[in-house]
Design a protein around this motif. Structure first.
Motif, PDB file in Angstrom:
ATOM      1  N   LYS A 295      -7.720   5.901  -0.605  1.00 41.53           N
ATOM      2  CA  LYS A 295      -6.966   6.403   0.551  1.00 41.53           C
ATOM      3  C   LYS A 295      -5.564   5.810   0.547  1.00 41.53           C
ATOM      4  O   LYS A 295      -5.344   4.691   0.099  1.00 41.53           O
ATOM      5  CB  LYS A 295      -7.673   6.015   1.848  1.00 41.53           C
ATOM      6  N   LYS A 296      -4.653   6.592   1.082  1.00 45.20           N
ATOM      7  CA  LYS A 296      -3.272   6.154   1.207  1.00 45.20           C
ATOM      8  C   LYS A 296      -3.204   5.002   2.215  1.00 45.20           C
ATOM      9  O   LYS A 296      -3.861   5.056   3.261  1.00 45.20           O
ATOM     10  CB  LYS A 296      -2.460   7.344   1.694  1.00 45.20           C
ATOM     11  N   TYR A 297      -2.432   3.965   1.882  1.00 47.73           N
ATOM     12  CA  TYR A 297      -2.249   2.822   2.779  1.00 47.73           C
ATOM     13  C   TYR A 297      -0.890   2.987   3.443  1.00 47.73           C
ATOM     14  O   TYR A 297       0.131   3.088   2.765  1.00 47.73           O
ATOM     15  CB  TYR A 297      -2.324   1.515   1.981  1.00 47.73           C
ATOM     16  N   ILE A 298      -0.881   3.053   4.749  1.00 49.94           N
ATOM     17  CA  ILE A 298       0.347   3.356   5.495  1.00 49.94           C
ATOM     18  C   ILE A 298       0.678   2.194   6.425  1.00 49.94           C
ATOM     19  O   ILE A 298      -0.115   1.861   7.304  1.00 49.94           O
ATOM     20  CB  ILE A 298       0.173   4.653   6.315  1.00 49.94           C
ATOM     21  N   ARG A 299       1.831   1.574   6.218  1.00 48.48           N
ATOM     22  CA  ARG A 299       2.285   0.493   7.111  1.00 48.48           C
ATOM     23  C   ARG A 299       3.168   1.084   8.195  1.00 48.48           C
ATOM     24  O   ARG A 299       4.165   1.733   7.897  1.00 48.48           O
ATOM     25  CB  ARG A 299       3.100  -0.544   6.322  1.00 48.48           C
ATOM     26  N   VAL A 300       2.770   0.873   9.434  1.00 52.64           N
ATOM     27  CA  VAL A 300       3.548   1.394  10.554  1.00 52.64           C
ATOM     28  C   VAL A 300       3.798   0.293  11.584  1.00 52.64           C
ATOM     29  O   VAL A 300       3.096  -0.716  11.616  1.00 52.64           O
ATOM     30  CB  VAL A 300       2.863   2.612  11.229  1.00 52.64           C
TER      31      VAL A 300
END
Length: 137
Positions: free
Chosen positions: A4-9
């Motif tokens: 899965k894509k790892y998204i830092r927000v």
């Protein structure tokens, strides 16, 4: 199955002079449609979390903020990816908030903030905000 894509927000917990917190509602055509969230967005490569937060609020709401104390970092796995959300208290410096990304916004008291239908990654921060009195200046 692919990783899965790892998204830092990052998200801004903006507190006004009445100790109310800005809550923003996501658009219908995006992931987590119509869920409530703290305004913010993705951290781009080479950006610090605070730089990303200032940029995102400028882009999404045309307002300037001062980023204050970090609240928490939480990780939540959604069907579209893994989101690492770091929330910070922030103060509105200038600009009237315009909804360029979101469909609605509300100023809510700490006590009632949990009444909205929040994106799951935001919920741990909400629980912390409700137990902390006053914005940290």
């Amino acid at each position: 199955m692919a990783d899965k894509k790892y998204i830092r927000v990052v998200g801004a917990v903006i507190v006004n002079s009445d100790d109310e917190i800005l809550c923003a509602q996501r658009p219908e055509d995006k992931n987590l449609a119509l869920k409530w969230e703290f305004p913010g967005g993705k951290v781009e490569t080479g950006e610090t979390e605070t730089e990303a937060l200032v940029r995102e609020l400028e882009e999404e709401m045309e307002c300037r903020i001062d980023v204050l104390d970090k609240i928490t970092t939480t990780t939540y796995e959604y069907d579209f990816g893994i989101v690492e959300l770091t929330t910070y208290y922030a103060e509105l410096l200038a600009g009237e908030i315009k909804l360029l990304e979101h469909v609605d916004m509300k100023w809510m008291s700490r006590e009632n903030i949990g009444d909205l239908d929040w994106a799951p990654a935001d919920i741990p921060a909400i629980e912390m905000i409700q137990t902390q009195k006053g914005a940290i200046k």
